[in-house]
Structure formats: C-alpha cells, structure tokens
Design a protein around this motif. Structure first.
Motif, mmCIF file in Angstrom:
data_model
loop_
_atom_site.group_PDB
_atom_site.id
_atom_site.type_symbol
_atom_site.label_atom_id
_atom_site.label_comp_id
_atom_site.label_asym_id
_atom_site.label_seq_id
_atom_site.Cartn_x
_atom_site.Cartn_y
_atom_site.Cartn_z
ATOM 1 N N THR A 14 -43.222 -61.368 80.962
ATOM 2 C CA THR A 14 -44.130 -60.810 81.946
ATOM 3 C C THR A 14 -43.299 -60.201 83.063
ATOM 4 O O THR A 14 -42.457 -60.880 83.643
ATOM 5 C CB THR A 14 -45.076 -61.889 82.511
ATOM 6 O OG1 THR A 14 -45.783 -62.505 81.429
ATOM 7 C CG2 THR A 14 -46.065 -61.285 83.489
ATOM 8 N N THR A 15 -43.545 -58.918 83.327
ATOM 9 C CA THR A 15 -42.806 -58.210 84.370
ATOM 10 C C THR A 15 -43.799 -57.492 85.272
ATOM 11 O O THR A 15 -44.927 -57.203 84.869
ATOM 12 C CB THR A 15 -41.816 -57.200 83.765
ATOM 13 O OG1 THR A 15 -42.517 -56.343 82.855
ATOM 14 C CG2 THR A 15 -40.706 -57.914 82.998
ATOM 15 N N THR A 16 -43.374 -57.191 86.485
ATOM 16 C CA THR A 16 -44.229 -56.540 87.472
ATOM 17 C C THR A 16 -43.679 -55.156 87.779
ATOM 18 O O THR A 16 -42.463 -54.999 87.981
ATOM 19 C CB THR A 16 -44.294 -57.389 88.753
ATOM 20 O OG1 THR A 16 -44.771 -58.695 88.408
ATOM 21 C CG2 THR A 16 -45.212 -56.767 89.781
ATOM 22 N N VAL A 44 -47.024 -56.282 83.241
ATOM 23 C CA VAL A 44 -46.963 -55.937 81.819
ATOM 24 C C VAL A 44 -46.552 -57.212 81.102
ATOM 25 O O VAL A 44 -45.536 -57.831 81.444
ATOM 26 C CB VAL A 44 -45.932 -54.812 81.540
ATOM 27 C CG1 VAL A 44 -45.793 -54.559 80.054
ATOM 28 C CG2 VAL A 44 -46.320 -53.539 82.271
ATOM 29 N N ARG A 45 -47.354 -57.626 80.124
ATOM 30 C CA ARG A 45 -47.065 -58.858 79.383
ATOM 31 C C ARG A 45 -46.902 -58.501 77.908
ATOM 32 O O ARG A 45 -47.806 -57.934 77.303
ATOM 33 C CB ARG A 45 -48.191 -59.859 79.556
ATOM 34 C CG ARG A 45 -47.968 -61.155 78.783
ATOM 35 C CD ARG A 45 -49.004 -62.215 79.103
ATOM 36 N NE ARG A 45 -48.805 -62.674 80.486
ATOM 37 C CZ ARG A 45 -49.666 -62.476 81.472
ATOM 38 N NH1 ARG A 45 -50.786 -61.832 81.263
ATOM 39 N NH2 ARG A 45 -49.409 -62.912 82.692
ATOM 40 N N THR A 46 -45.751 -58.831 77.359
ATOM 41 C CA THR A 46 -45.481 -58.566 75.946
ATOM 42 C C THR A 46 -45.111 -59.858 75.253
ATOM 43 O O THR A 46 -44.270 -60.618 75.739
ATOM 44 C CB THR A 46 -44.346 -57.530 75.791
ATOM 45 O OG1 THR A 46 -44.758 -56.312 76.401
ATOM 46 C CG2 THR A 46 -44.022 -57.276 74.323
ATOM 47 N N THR A 47 -45.753 -60.089 74.109
ATOM 48 C CA THR A 47 -45.454 -61.247 73.282
ATOM 49 C C THR A 47 -44.817 -60.747 71.992
ATOM 50 O O THR A 47 -45.309 -59.799 71.376
ATOM 51 C CB THR A 47 -46.727 -62.054 72.971
ATOM 52 O OG1 THR A 47 -47.277 -62.512 74.213
ATOM 53 C CG2 THR A 47 -46.420 -63.251 72.086
ATOM 54 N N ILE A 48 -43.716 -61.381 71.626
ATOM 55 C CA ILE A 48 -42.978 -61.032 70.415
ATOM 56 C C ILE A 48 -42.940 -62.263 69.520
ATOM 57 O O ILE A 48 -42.595 -63.357 69.974
ATOM 58 C CB ILE A 48 -41.539 -60.594 70.749
ATOM 59 C CG1 ILE A 48 -41.552 -59.442 71.768
ATOM 60 C CG2 ILE A 48 -40.779 -60.202 69.480
ATOM 61 C CD1 ILE A 48 -40.197 -59.144 72.385
ATOM 62 N N VAL A 49 -43.307 -62.080 68.245
ATOM 63 C CA VAL A 49 -43.269 -63.167 67.269
ATOM 64 C C VAL A 49 -42.357 -62.732 66.136
ATOM 65 O O VAL A 49 -42.536 -61.663 65.558
ATOM 66 C CB VAL A 49 -44.675 -63.484 66.709
ATOM 67 C CG1 VAL A 49 -44.600 -64.584 65.662
ATOM 68 C CG2 VAL A 49 -45.622 -63.872 67.836
ATOM 69 N N ARG A 50 -41.369 -63.563 65.849
ATOM 70 C CA ARG A 50 -40.442 -63.280 64.744
ATOM 71 C C ARG A 50 -40.251 -64.544 63.920
ATOM 72 O O ARG A 50 -40.426 -65.650 64.407
ATOM 73 C CB ARG A 50 -39.081 -62.815 65.282
ATOM 74 C CG ARG A 50 -39.086 -61.482 65.997
ATOM 75 C CD ARG A 50 -39.374 -60.301 65.070
ATOM 76 N NE ARG A 50 -38.449 -60.216 63.971
ATOM 77 C CZ ARG A 50 -37.336 -59.495 63.948
ATOM 78 N NH1 ARG A 50 -37.005 -58.765 64.982
ATOM 79 N NH2 ARG A 50 -36.566 -59.499 62.879
ATOM 80 N N GLU A 51 -39.867 -64.370 62.678
ATOM 81 C CA GLU A 51 -39.707 -65.501 61.765
ATOM 82 C C GLU A 51 -38.485 -66.362 62.088
ATOM 83 O O GLU A 51 -38.476 -67.550 61.804
ATOM 84 C CB GLU A 51 -39.621 -65.019 60.317
ATOM 85 C CG GLU A 51 -40.940 -64.476 59.801
ATOM 86 C CD GLU A 51 -42.077 -65.493 59.890
ATOM 87 O OE1 GLU A 51 -41.885 -66.648 59.495
ATOM 88 O OE2 GLU A 51 -43.153 -65.108 60.375
#
Length: 83
Positions: A14-16, A44-51
C-alpha cells in the motif's frame, strides 16, 4: 487473479500518491494475472500472489521498480502542466 492457497505466498503493498489513479493506471500494463490493484483515495493497494517465495520476491521487486517510475512520471507530468 489466482487466490492464495496454503502453498502460495502473498504480499500486499500500500502506497500513497498525490494522483493515485494515474499511478495505478500507469502500473496496469505491467501487472500480471497474479496481481490485483485497487485505489482508495490517495492509496494504491496491490496484492501479489505467487506459488513460491522466490517468485513473490521477484514480482515485488519488479513492481516496486515500476511503481517508482510511474510515480516519478506522474509527478513530472503534474509539475510541468501546472502554472
């Protein structure tokens, strides 16, 4: 985006930003299917999902580089268009 499972790894950043919508739009072309981005006010909120953890670390690193560039470009554009 694929959802997190027991064997996957997830990071949320999360960044402003003064112009959060422009920053998020500038990031969108580089986002992968493993990423979701939302804007809430100046955040701005970004979620990253990786194996795997290594893949997550690489994706976070790439995202942060892209974020730095996107924010700088948006700031430069804002500064050059304001009287």
């Amino acid at each position: 985006m694929s959802e997190a499972t027991e064997s996957s790894h997830e990071a949320t950043l999360t960044t402003t930003h003064e112009d959060s919508r422009a920053v998020a739009a500038a990031l969108a072309p580089d986002n992968t299917d493993a990423m979701t981005t939302s804007v809430d006010g100046e955040q701005v909120r970004t979620t990253i999902v990786r194996e795997d953890a290594g893949g997550l670390a690489a994706s976070v690193d790439d995202y942060l580089v892209n974020l730095t560039v996107a924010d700088a470009v948006c700031e430069t554009a804002r500064d050059t268009t304001q009287p």
